[in-house]
Structure formats: structure tokens, C-alpha cells
Design a protein around this motif. Structure first.
Motif, short mmCIF file in Angstrom:
data_model
loop_
_atom_site.label_atom_id
_atom_site.label_comp_id
_atom_site.label_asym_id
_atom_site.label_seq_id
_atom_site.Cartn_x
_atom_site.Cartn_y
_atom_site.Cartn_z
N ARG A 247 0.85 -1.18 0.00
CA ARG A 247 0.00 0.00 0.00
C ARG A 247 0.89 1.24 0.00
O ARG A 247 2.04 1.18 0.41
CB ARG A 247 -0.90 0.01 1.24
CG ARG A 247 -1.95 -1.08 1.13
CD ARG A 247 -3.03 -0.94 2.13
NE ARG A 247 -3.62 0.38 2.04
CZ ARG A 247 -4.26 0.95 3.06
NH1 ARG A 247 -4.36 0.33 4.19
NH2 ARG A 247 -4.79 2.13 2.94
N PRO A 248 0.36 2.36 -0.43
CA PRO A 248 1.17 3.58 -0.39
C PRO A 248 1.64 3.86 1.03
O PRO A 248 0.94 3.55 1.99
CB PRO A 248 0.20 4.66 -0.88
CG PRO A 248 -0.88 3.94 -1.59
CD PRO A 248 -0.95 2.57 -1.01
N SER A 249 2.79 4.46 1.16
CA SER A 249 3.35 4.70 2.49
C SER A 249 2.48 5.65 3.31
O SER A 249 2.50 5.60 4.52
CB SER A 249 4.77 5.25 2.36
OG SER A 249 4.74 6.47 1.65
N SER A 250 1.73 6.50 2.64
CA SER A 250 0.86 7.41 3.39
C SER A 250 -0.37 6.71 3.93
O SER A 250 -1.06 7.24 4.79
CB SER A 250 0.44 8.59 2.49
OG SER A 250 -0.36 8.10 1.42
N GLY A 251 -0.70 5.52 3.40
CA GLY A 251 -1.86 4.78 3.90
C GLY A 251 -3.18 5.30 3.36
O GLY A 251 -4.22 5.02 3.94
N THR A 252 -3.17 6.05 2.29
CA THR A 252 -4.42 6.60 1.75
C THR A 252 -4.77 5.92 0.44
O THR A 252 -3.92 5.38 -0.25
CB THR A 252 -4.31 8.11 1.51
OG1 THR A 252 -3.24 8.33 0.60
CG2 THR A 252 -4.03 8.84 2.81
N ARG A 253 -6.06 5.96 0.12
CA ARG A 253 -6.54 5.43 -1.15
C ARG A 253 -7.17 6.57 -1.94
O ARG A 253 -7.60 7.55 -1.38
CB ARG A 253 -7.65 4.40 -0.91
CG ARG A 253 -7.21 3.10 -0.40
CD ARG A 253 -8.38 2.13 -0.46
NE ARG A 253 -7.96 0.85 0.00
CZ ARG A 253 -8.03 0.45 1.26
NH1 ARG A 253 -8.54 1.24 2.16
NH2 ARG A 253 -7.60 -0.73 1.62
#
Length: 69
Positions: free
Chosen positions: A24-30
Motif C-alpha cells: 500500500r502507499p506509504s501514506s496509507g491513503t486510497r
């Protein structure tokens, strides 16, 4: 000794899973459209099962107002 081998196997499987399905992206957003596509089928199922169309409309309108700010 067996406990260490078990942990190593579990860790290896976890790394394989991440390699297959990506991280998943490191920022944790979708992306909002991806999140919406994930939620809509469940929301439709709950509306049909529980017959809560009025509650869904109320919640959707309040979310719309919140996003419109």
C-alpha cells in the motif's frame, strides 16, 4: 529450534504475499474512487437486507454536506 523455524516460515509467507499483491502507499491513503468502489457493494447489500433506505439517504446527504464545505 522449531519455534524459530515456524516464525521464519510465517515471515517468508508474508513477504511472498506482499510481493504478489504489492504494498500500500506509504501514506496509507486510497484514491476516493477506489474507496467508493469498495464500499458501495456492501452498502447496497445492507440496504437490501435491512431495508434501511431512509437511513442511507440521511447518511449520504450528511456526508455530501460535509464534503461540500
Amino acid at each position: 529450534m522449531a519455534d524459530t523455524a515456524t516464525r521464519t516460515m510465517i515471515r517468508t509467507r508474508g513477504h511472498r504475499f506482499q510481493a504478489l499483491f504489492g504494498n500500500r502507499p506509504s501514506s496509507g491513503t486510497r484514491h476516493p474512487l477506489v474507496a467508493t468502489a469498495m464500499v458501495l457493494p456492501l452498502a447496497a447489500l445492507l440496504v437490501v437486507v435491512f431495508g434501511g433506505w431512509d437511513a442511507v439517504v440521511t447518511q449520504a446527504s450528511s456526508v455530501g454536506v460535509m464534503l461540500g464545505r
